[in-house]
Enzyme design. Structure first.
Site, PDB file in Angstrom:
ATOM      1  N   SER A  36     -34.570  48.543  47.249  1.00 56.46           N
ATOM      2  CA  SER A  36     -35.890  49.038  47.638  1.00 56.46           C
ATOM      3  C   SER A  36     -36.103  50.536  47.515  1.00 56.46           C
ATOM      4  CB  SER A  36     -36.169  48.603  49.079  1.00 56.46           C
ATOM      5  OG  SER A  36     -35.100  49.007  49.911  1.00 56.46           O
ATOM      6  N   THR A  37     -35.029  51.304  47.430  1.00 60.69           N
ATOM      7  CA  THR A  37     -35.176  52.759  47.306  1.00 60.69           C
ATOM      8  C   THR A  37     -34.062  53.285  46.394  1.00 60.69           C
ATOM      9  OG1 THR A  37     -33.811  53.106  49.279  1.00 60.69           O
ATOM     10  CG2 THR A  37     -36.180  53.104  49.626  1.00 60.69           C
ATOM     11  N   PHE A  79     -31.292  54.573  43.849  1.00 57.46           N
ATOM     12  CA  PHE A  79     -30.749  54.042  42.589  1.00 57.46           C
ATOM     13  C   PHE A  79     -30.983  52.535  42.440  1.00 57.46           C
ATOM     14  CE2 PHE A  79     -28.025  57.923  42.812  1.00 57.46           C
ATOM     15  CZ  PHE A  79     -28.361  58.440  41.580  1.00 57.46           C
ATOM     16  N   GLU A  95     -35.510  46.649  55.262  1.00 59.57           N
ATOM     17  CA  GLU A  95     -36.597  47.598  55.503  1.00 59.57           C
ATOM     18  C   GLU A  95     -37.432  47.168  56.693  1.00 59.57           C
ATOM     19  OE1 GLU A  95     -36.818  50.394  53.945  1.00 59.57           O
ATOM     20  OE2 GLU A  95     -35.403  50.038  52.312  1.00 59.57           O
ATOM     21  N   ASP A 108     -30.091  41.749  56.449  1.00 63.69           N
ATOM     22  CA  ASP A 108     -28.816  42.471  56.414  1.00 63.69           C
ATOM     23  C   ASP A 108     -27.882  41.901  55.340  1.00 63.69           C
ATOM     24  OD1 ASP A 108     -26.496  43.799  56.867  1.00 63.69           O
ATOM     25  OD2 ASP A 108     -26.159  43.000  58.891  1.00 63.69           O
ATOM     26  N   TYR A 132     -19.934  58.475  43.585  1.00 62.00           N
ATOM     27  CA  TYR A 132     -20.215  59.892  43.353  1.00 62.00           C
ATOM     28  C   TYR A 132     -18.910  60.666  43.400  1.00 62.00           C
ATOM     29  CZ  TYR A 132     -22.157  64.553  43.759  1.00 62.00           C
ATOM     30  OH  TYR A 132     -22.442  65.874  43.514  1.00 62.00           O
ATOM     31  N   TYR A 135     -17.234  65.605  50.921  1.00 67.47           N
ATOM     32  CA  TYR A 135     -17.627  64.393  50.203  1.00 67.47           C
ATOM     33  C   TYR A 135     -16.402  63.653  49.646  1.00 67.47           C
ATOM     34  CZ  TYR A 135     -20.373  60.815  48.104  1.00 67.47           C
ATOM     35  OH  TYR A 135     -20.875  59.580  47.824  1.00 67.47           O
ATOM     36  N   LEU A 171     -28.506  63.278  43.870  1.00 66.47           N
ATOM     37  CA  LEU A 171     -29.968  63.244  43.914  1.00 66.47           C
ATOM     38  C   LEU A 171     -30.454  63.175  45.343  1.00 66.47           C
ATOM     39  CD1 LEU A 171     -30.797  60.877  40.970  1.00 66.47           C
ATOM     40  CD2 LEU A 171     -31.523  63.221  41.245  1.00 66.47           C
TER      41      LEU A 171
HETATM   42  P1  NAI Z   1     -30.840  54.736  49.424  1.00 70.28           P
HETATM   43  O1  NAI Z   1     -30.744  55.059  50.869  1.00 70.28           O
HETATM   44  O2  NAI Z   1     -32.008  55.255  48.666  1.00 70.28           O
HETATM   45  O3  NAI Z   1     -30.848  53.115  49.224  1.00 70.28           O
HETATM   46  C1  NAI Z   1     -30.122  52.249  50.002  1.00 70.28           C
HETATM   47  C2  NAI Z   1     -30.559  50.814  49.785  1.00 70.28           C
HETATM   48  O4  NAI Z   1     -29.717  49.976  50.581  1.00 70.28           O
HETATM   49  C3  NAI Z   1     -31.999  50.500  50.249  1.00 70.28           C
HETATM   50  O5  NAI Z   1     -32.568  49.545  49.379  1.00 70.28           O
HETATM   51  C4  NAI Z   1     -31.787  49.860  51.631  1.00 70.28           C
HETATM   52  O6  NAI Z   1     -32.828  48.971  52.034  1.00 70.28           O
HETATM   53  C5  NAI Z   1     -30.515  49.107  51.366  1.00 70.28           C
HETATM   54  N1  NAI Z   1     -29.767  48.768  52.573  1.00 70.28           N
HETATM   55  C6  NAI Z   1     -29.171  49.585  53.479  1.00 70.28           C
HETATM   56  N2  NAI Z   1     -28.545  48.870  54.434  1.00 70.28           N
HETATM   57  C7  NAI Z   1     -28.735  47.565  54.119  1.00 70.28           C
HETATM   58  C8  NAI Z   1     -28.338  46.330  54.697  1.00 70.28           C
HETATM   59  N3  NAI Z   1     -27.589  46.285  55.795  1.00 70.28           N
HETATM   60  N4  NAI Z   1     -28.743  45.181  54.114  1.00 70.28           N
HETATM   61  C9  NAI Z   1     -29.517  45.182  52.995  1.00 70.28           C
HETATM   62  N5  NAI Z   1     -29.900  46.330  52.390  1.00 70.28           N
HETATM   63  C10 NAI Z   1     -29.522  47.490  52.942  1.00 70.28           C
HETATM   64  O7  NAI Z   1     -29.465  55.167  48.797  1.00 70.28           O
HETATM   65  P2  NAI Z   1     -28.970  55.698  47.362  1.00 70.28           P
HETATM   66  O8  NAI Z   1     -28.771  57.158  47.446  1.00 70.28           O
HETATM   67  O9  NAI Z   1     -29.776  55.123  46.256  1.00 70.28           O
HETATM   68  O10 NAI Z   1     -27.513  55.060  47.338  1.00 70.28           O
HETATM   69  C11 NAI Z   1     -27.158  53.884  46.661  1.00 70.28           C
HETATM   70  C12 NAI Z   1     -25.717  53.997  46.183  1.00 70.28           C
HETATM   71  O11 NAI Z   1     -25.643  55.071  45.236  1.00 70.28           O
HETATM   72  C13 NAI Z   1     -24.724  54.341  47.308  1.00 70.28           C
HETATM   73  O12 NAI Z   1     -23.510  53.667  47.078  1.00 70.28           O
HETATM   74  C14 NAI Z   1     -24.517  55.842  47.117  1.00 70.28           C
HETATM   75  O13 NAI Z   1     -23.282  56.292  47.620  1.00 70.28           O
HETATM   76  C15 NAI Z   1     -24.578  55.932  45.602  1.00 70.28           C
HETATM   77  N6  NAI Z   1     -24.816  57.279  45.055  1.00 70.28           N
HETATM   78  C16 NAI Z   1     -25.779  58.098  45.582  1.00 70.28           C
HETATM   79  C17 NAI Z   1     -25.948  59.386  45.085  1.00 70.28           C
HETATM   80  C18 NAI Z   1     -26.992  60.307  45.631  1.00 70.28           C
HETATM   81  O14 NAI Z   1     -26.926  61.501  45.362  1.00 70.28           O
HETATM   82  N7  NAI Z   1     -27.977  59.824  46.333  1.00 70.28           N
HETATM   83  C19 NAI Z   1     -25.117  59.896  43.972  1.00 70.28           C
HETATM   84  C20 NAI Z   1     -24.204  58.916  43.433  1.00 70.28           C
HETATM   85  C21 NAI Z   1     -24.034  57.665  44.001  1.00 70.28           C
END
Ligand code: NAI
Length: 396
Positions: free
Chosen positions: A49-50, A52, A74, A110, A224, A234, A272
């Protein structure tokens, strides 16, 4: 009602439905502008939903005409109270997929639970039969273990010794020193339990057991690395231990997937602004300096540019997928370029509240942060009444 941003620390308490829709529309337009990719056809995105995960869902659907199932957690809207942004993003995604004649269904719950896994698998079996790509993109501070019932909380701390470095409050632009005490052994175990590879493996085992993976199925999780500047908090901190575990799990899953000739990879992505990363100390200052240099060099990317490039230039080229010596796909290559890292290290040394406006891109950081919640998009009338109660069509 007229919806305005209400900031509290690292989060914004409100989200704008029209702005979130604009965010999704912009990402779809970007993917379409890059042309079709001979990519996946039936995709499951866990964390869709948000950040990557959302970009992975959009790239699959609008770049490769894939049917997608999205799992996320969400907050739905109520009369007078906005939903969390991922809700509105998913509502907009579903509408656009429907318009384009693409299969799309979503599950809000979840992902760590057995119940949501079972529900997702039942949906796959009923509607798609089998999946050829599973994206694992969860970022969560907490996980209740489905077998032990224990609730684990992740922490962002250094391992072994106290860490002191610069950080910025991105709301005020004030650069200060932050000191973080080292973690305990339990902190490491908890962070690995939440953000390590166990749940990814559980998903893949369940999918395999249900015969829900097609021949040559692939699964990707995101990781990352980053520079030495952020290493203590990190990559060599508690979250880094979880990423080590996630990366090691890719090999275990590849072993499991031999039955279907499948493969698991970790893709190392660029730093990001997302809801997950803005909560990590030091990272916002690093990102401000990084954005400034990458934008000047014309190599800046957001989530959608990263994931579109990952699909087009790494995953679906028709050739073998290139990896580093540890088997990881690298799409953080531009961030890690020597000239970029040298520049960021130089500006880091002289970064203060006074110099940051010249040497960093705090406005870019802030604008990306507002965008996460649907604020600050051109073409959206933020003075107009917006309907906060928006359903997600296709929510199962
Ligand atoms: P984000 O916070 O934008 O997205 C998280 C997603 O997980 C959302 O869709 C949310 O609804 C879902 N979520 C969270 N808890 C949940 C649960 N219990 N059940 C179902 N869905 C759940 O995060 P982002 O930054 O896109 O991170 C995604 C991956 O990318 C992570 O593994 C992060 O470590 C990795 N990453 C992030 C970087 C960054 O700079 N933001 C860089 C490189 C890797």
């Amino acid at each position: 009602m007229v919806i305005e941003p209400r900031m509290r620390g690292f989060i914004c308490l409100t989200a704008h439905p029209k702005g979130c829709e604009q965010n999704v529309l912009n990402q779809i337009a970007y993917v379409r502008s890059k042309g079709p990719v001979d990519g996946p056809k039936k995709v499951l995105v866990i964390g869709a939903s948000t950040g990557f995960g959302l970009s992975s869902r959009i790239t699959s659907a609008f770049g490769s005409n894939a049917g997608t199932i999205g799992v996320f957690f969400e907050k739905p809207p109520q009369e007078g109270k906005t939903a969390s942004p991922g809700w509105y993003n998913s509502a907009a995604f579903q509408r656009e997929a429907e318009k384009a004649g693409l299969y799309a269904k979503s599950i809000n719950g979840d992902a760590f639970s057995t119940e949501v896994k079972d529900k997702t698998i039942a949906l796959i079996k009923a509607d798609l039969g089998q999946i050829d790509l599973v994206i694992y993109s969860l970022a969560s501070p907490v996980r209740t273990h489905p077998v032990t019932g224990v609730t684990h909380r992740s922490v962002l701390k250094p391992v072994g010794k106290t860490f002191t470095n610069k950080t910025v409050d991105f709301h005020t632009g004030i650069v200060s020193n932050v000191t973080i005490e080292p973690c305990t052994e339990e902190d490491i175990q908890n962070t690995v339990a939440v953000m390590g590879g166990e749940d990814w493996q559980m998903w893949m085992e369940a999918l395999l057991q249900a015969d829900a993976l097609s021949e040559n199925a692939m699964t990707i999780a995101y990781s990352y690395i980053g520079p030495s500047l952020t290493e203590a908090v990190y990559r060599k901190g508690t979250i880094g231990k979880a990423k080590d575990d996630l990366e090691a799990t890719a090999f275990k899953i590849t072993d499991l997937l031999k039955k279907v000739d499948g493969k698991a990879y970790v893709s190392v992505n660029k730093a990001l602004v997302t809801q997950a990363s803005s909560a990590i100390p030091v990272i916002p200052l690093y990102i401000s300096l990084l954005y400034k240099d990458m934008k000047e060099k014309g190599i800046h990317e957001g989530c959608i540019e990263q994931i579109q490039r990952l699909f087009e230039q790494r995953l679906y080229t028709g050739a073998d997928i290139p990896t580093d010596e540890k088997g990881r796909i690298r799409i953080d290559d531009w961030e890690m370029r020597a000239d970029v890292q040298e520049k960021v290290a130089e500006t880091w040394e002289v970064a203060t509240t006074e110099t940051l406006p010249q040497i960093g891109d705090l406005p870019g950081y802030k604008s990306d942060f507002l965008n996460l919640f649907g604020f600050g998009f051109a073409g959206v009338d933020y003075q107009a009444d917006a309907q906060e109660v928006v359903p997600i069509e296709g929510l199962v």
